[in-house]
Design an enzyme around this catalytic site. Structure first.
Site, short mmCIF file in Angstrom:
data_model
loop_
_atom_site.label_atom_id
_atom_site.label_comp_id
_atom_site.label_asym_id
_atom_site.label_seq_id
_atom_site.Cartn_x
_atom_site.Cartn_y
_atom_site.Cartn_z
CG ASN A 10 49.51 12.40 45.25
OD1 ASN A 10 50.48 13.07 44.85
ND2 ASN A 10 49.41 11.96 46.50
CD1 TRP A 11 50.43 12.78 38.62
CD2 TRP A 11 52.05 14.08 37.76
NE1 TRP A 11 49.97 13.29 37.44
CE2 TRP A 11 50.95 14.09 36.89
CE3 TRP A 11 53.18 14.83 37.43
CZ2 TRP A 11 50.94 14.84 35.70
CZ3 TRP A 11 53.19 15.57 36.25
CH2 TRP A 11 52.07 15.56 35.39
CE LYS A 12 50.92 8.59 46.49
NZ LYS A 12 50.76 7.37 47.29
CG HIS A 96 49.14 11.91 50.90
ND1 HIS A 96 49.92 10.83 51.27
CD2 HIS A 96 48.40 11.49 49.84
CE1 HIS A 96 49.67 9.82 50.46
NE2 HIS A 96 48.75 10.18 49.58
CD GLU A 98 52.58 8.52 50.17
OE1 GLU A 98 52.86 9.47 49.42
OE2 GLU A 98 52.03 7.47 49.75
CD GLU A 168 44.78 9.16 49.46
OE1 GLU A 168 44.73 8.95 48.25
OE2 GLU A 168 45.78 9.64 50.03
N GLY A 174 49.47 2.20 47.84
CA GLY A 174 50.68 1.66 47.22
C GLY A 174 50.92 0.20 47.54
CB SER A 214 45.51 -0.17 45.72
OG SER A 214 46.75 -0.20 46.40
N GLY A 235 47.10 7.36 42.99
CA GLY A 235 48.55 7.47 43.02
C GLY A 235 49.17 6.80 41.81
N GLY A 236 49.66 5.59 41.99
CA GLY A 236 50.39 4.87 40.94
C GLY A 236 49.72 4.87 39.58
P1 13P Z 1 48.08 4.51 45.19
O1 13P Z 1 46.94 4.72 44.23
O2 13P Z 1 49.41 4.36 44.55
O3 13P Z 1 47.76 3.42 46.19
O4 13P Z 1 48.18 5.87 46.06
C1 13P Z 1 47.05 6.44 46.60
C2 13P Z 1 47.41 7.77 47.14
O5 13P Z 1 48.11 7.88 48.11
C3 13P Z 1 46.91 8.95 46.43
O6 13P Z 1 47.12 10.11 47.16
#
Ligand code: 13P
Length: 251
Positions: A10-12, A96, A98, A168, A174, A214, A235-236
């Site tokens: 997930n590149w966000k 998600h 967020e 998640e 994050g 993470s 994510g990251g």
């Molecule tokens: P991180 O891997 O950056 O913690 O993010 C996880 C995430 O929200 C994937 O959708």
């Protein structure tokens, strides 16, 4: 059980168009022979070009990070499921944390999105997970149960083969703080039980459950070795081809 394994990135809100294209090219080349399905969830602006980069593949798939909960009309700035379908998107992320937090997406709205995605013939990656205070109160399983009951468990069992669930924990997203393999397994086992109670054992055993929060090259193997963890939503660490590939190769 031979469940479908998936590692999704997930590149966000990251990557300019050119940067995204380059990342997708690297991943598509390197992941050709991956032993799991690889999904890239890019920002909307990349999706059409990424479809061309990926081409027809049995391994690499394309996801949108969101869709609107209505089919079309006067919703300035929004993107419909039909639009995503028309450019060949395979999966849509729904729920998600967020988006729940920053865009006030509630259970009812998420149920509508899930319905539209499945009606269009696409697949859904439904995200769930508890905030820190809920875990501190030891109410995390109840919290996730409610998220699934309110937005997902109205579906027919026959639709469930196009549903992937991603757990998640909000406190691990994050933050660098990962759920321990035991914490992930506890929740994944509980989710599988919820699916079984709402549908059937066969349905529960066939449903792919991803862990997100993470997840990185150094902890992916241990997380993925848990019996009910069928992959990850990253994510990251999905923003660098080498890190993402290391996670893919941990499965
Ligand atoms: P991180 O891997 O950056 O913690 O993010 C996880 C995430 O929200 C994937 O959708």
């Amino acid at each position: 059980m031979n469940r479908t394994k998936i590692v999704a990135g997930n590149w966000k809100m990251n990557k300019t168009f050119d940067e995204g294209l380059e990342l997708a090219q690297q991943i598509t080349n390197k992941a050709k022979n991956a032993s799991c399905k690889v999904v890239m969830a890019s920002p909307y602006i990349h999706l059409h070009a990424l479809r061309q980069v990926i081409g027809k593949s049995d391994t690499v798939f394309l996801a949108a990070q969101n869709c609107h909960h209505e089919t079309k009309g006067a919703y300035t700035g929004e993107i419909s499921v039909e639009m995503l379908k028309s450019i060949g998107v395979d999966y849509v992320l729904v729920g998600h944390s967020e988006r729940r937090a920053y865009n006030q997406e509630d259970h009812k709205m998420l149920a509508k999105k899930v319905n539209l995605v499945l009606q269009a013939g696409l697949k859904v990656i439904f995200c769930c997970g508890e905030p820190l205070t809920v875990r501190q109160d030891n109410a995390h399983i109840q919290h996730v149960k409610r998220q699934l009951r309110e937005s997902l468990f109205h579906l027919y069992e026959s639709e469930f083969d196009r549903v992937v669930i991603a757990y998640e924990p909000v406190w691990a997203i994050g933050t660098g703080e990962t759920a321990s393999p035991e914490q992930a397994q506890e929740m994944h086992k509980a989710i599988r039980r919820m699916v079984e109670n709402s549908y059937s054992e066969a349905c529960a055993q066939a449903t792919t459950l991803l862990y997100g929060g993470s997840c990185k090259p150094s902890n992916a193997k241990e997380l993925f070795s848990q019996p009910d963890v069928d992959g990850g939503l990253i994510g990251g660490a999905s923003l660098k081809a080498d890190d993402f590939m290391a996670i893919i190769n941990s499965i």
